[in-house]
Scaffold this motif. Structure first.
Motif, PDB file in Angstrom:
ATOM      1  N   GLU A   1       0.640  -1.243   0.105  1.00  0.00           N
ATOM      2  CA  GLU A   1      -0.037  -0.046  -0.055  1.00  0.00           C
ATOM      3  C   GLU A   1       0.898   1.248   0.014  1.00  0.00           C
ATOM      4  O   GLU A   1       0.777   2.312  -0.668  1.00  0.00           O
TER       5      GLU A   1
ATOM      6  N   GLU B   1       1.668   4.332  -3.054  1.00  0.00           N
ATOM      7  CA  GLU B   1       0.768   5.653  -3.147  1.00  0.00           C
ATOM      8  C   GLU B   1       1.436   6.683  -4.201  1.00  0.00           C
ATOM      9  O   GLU B   1       2.485   6.293  -4.682  1.00  0.00           O
TER      10      GLU B   1
ATOM     11  N   ARG C   1       8.515   7.264  -2.287  1.00  0.00           N
ATOM     12  CA  ARG C   1       7.728   6.279  -1.897  1.00  0.00           C
ATOM     13  C   ARG C   1       8.685   5.074  -1.431  1.00  0.00           C
ATOM     14  O   ARG C   1       8.234   4.429  -0.393  1.00  0.00           O
TER      15      ARG C   1
END
Length: 201
Positions: free
Chosen positions: A80, A84, A91
Motif C-alpha cells: 500500500e 501511493e 515512496r
C-alpha cells in the motif's frame, strides 16, 4: 448419510480457529517458534491441548498459518505504501521507513518473522514472502528508472539486495529494546536509497 455441520457450528469453529491463531501469534511474539508448543498455545487460548488438533493437524501447520497471517499483513502494508501517489524515491523511502517502524514497534513478532529459528515449513514460508517483498521493491525501482530519478540498473537485483539488507539491519535491534528508533530509521532509509542509487538529498 454423512453428517454435515450446521451453519452455527461452522461459525463457532471459525471463531474458535481465529481465536487460536491470535493466541498462537501472541505466544510466538513472546517466546519464539521453538517455545511456542501446542500446550503453551492451548493454555493461552484457554482450551485443552487436544482441542488444537481440531483446527490444525500439527504444530507446524499452526505455525505456518501464524506466519502467513502476520507476514501477509506486512506485505499488504508495504504494498500500500509503495503504491501511493508520488515520486518513486519518496515512496521507496517511506516504504522502508514504515516497514522498519512497524517491526520495531512489535519486536518479538518481527524477530520471529525475520530470523528466529523455526521449523522447515516456516522457513519455506519465509523464502516465499521474501520473494513478495522483493517484487514490491522491484516495481518501485523500475518506476524510478523509467522516470529518470534512479540510474539504470537491474531492478530485481537491487530489490533482492534491499530486501536482504533491511532484514539484516533490523535483526540485531529487534533483540535490543534500547535501540534508538529514530536514528536507526534514518540510517536504514539512507542506506536503502544509496542501494537504489538515489541522489543524496
Amino acid at each position: 448419510m454423512a453428517y454435515r455441520k450446521t451453519p452455527a457450528e461452522l461459525r463457532r469453529l471459525a471463531t474458535a480457529r481465529e481465536h487460536l491463531v491470535a493466541c498462537a501469534t501472541s505466544v510466538v511474539a513472546e517466546v519464539g517458534w521453538a517455545q511456542a508448543s501446542v500446550t503453551a498455545v492451548a493454555d493461552a487460548a484457554g482450551i485443552a491441548a487436544g482441542s488444537v488438533y481440531q483446527h490444525f493437524p500439527s504444530k507446524a501447520a499452526l505455525a505456518v498459518e501464524v506466519f502467513r497471517r502476520a507476514a501477509g499483513r506486512e506485505v499488504e502494508v508495504l504494498g500500500e505504501v509503495l503504491a501511493e501517489p508520488g515520486d518513486p524515491v519518496e515512496r521507496l523511502s517511506r516504504g522502508v521507513r514504515v516497514f522498519a517502524r512497524r517491526a520495531l514497534e512489535n519486536r518479538g513478532l518481527a524477530y520471529a518473522l525475520l530470523a528466529a529459528p523455526a521449523e522447515p515449513a516456516v522457513g519455506a514460508e519465509r523464502l516465499d514472502f521474501r520473494r513478495r517483498y522483493r517484487a514490491l521493491f522491484a516495481e518501485v525501482v523500475r518506476e524510478g528508472i523509467e522516470q529518470g530519478v534512479l540510474p539504470r540498473q537491474n531492478g530485481e537485483i537491487t530489490a533482492a539486495a534491499l530486501t536482504g539488507a533491511v532484514g539484516e539491519v533490523l535483526v540485531d535491534p529487534l533483540g535490543h529494546p534500547g535501540t534508538t528508533t529514530d536514528a536507526l530509521l534514518a540510517e536504514l532509509t539512507a542506506m536503502a536509497l544509496r542501494c537504489a542509487g538515489a541522489p543524496a538529498p
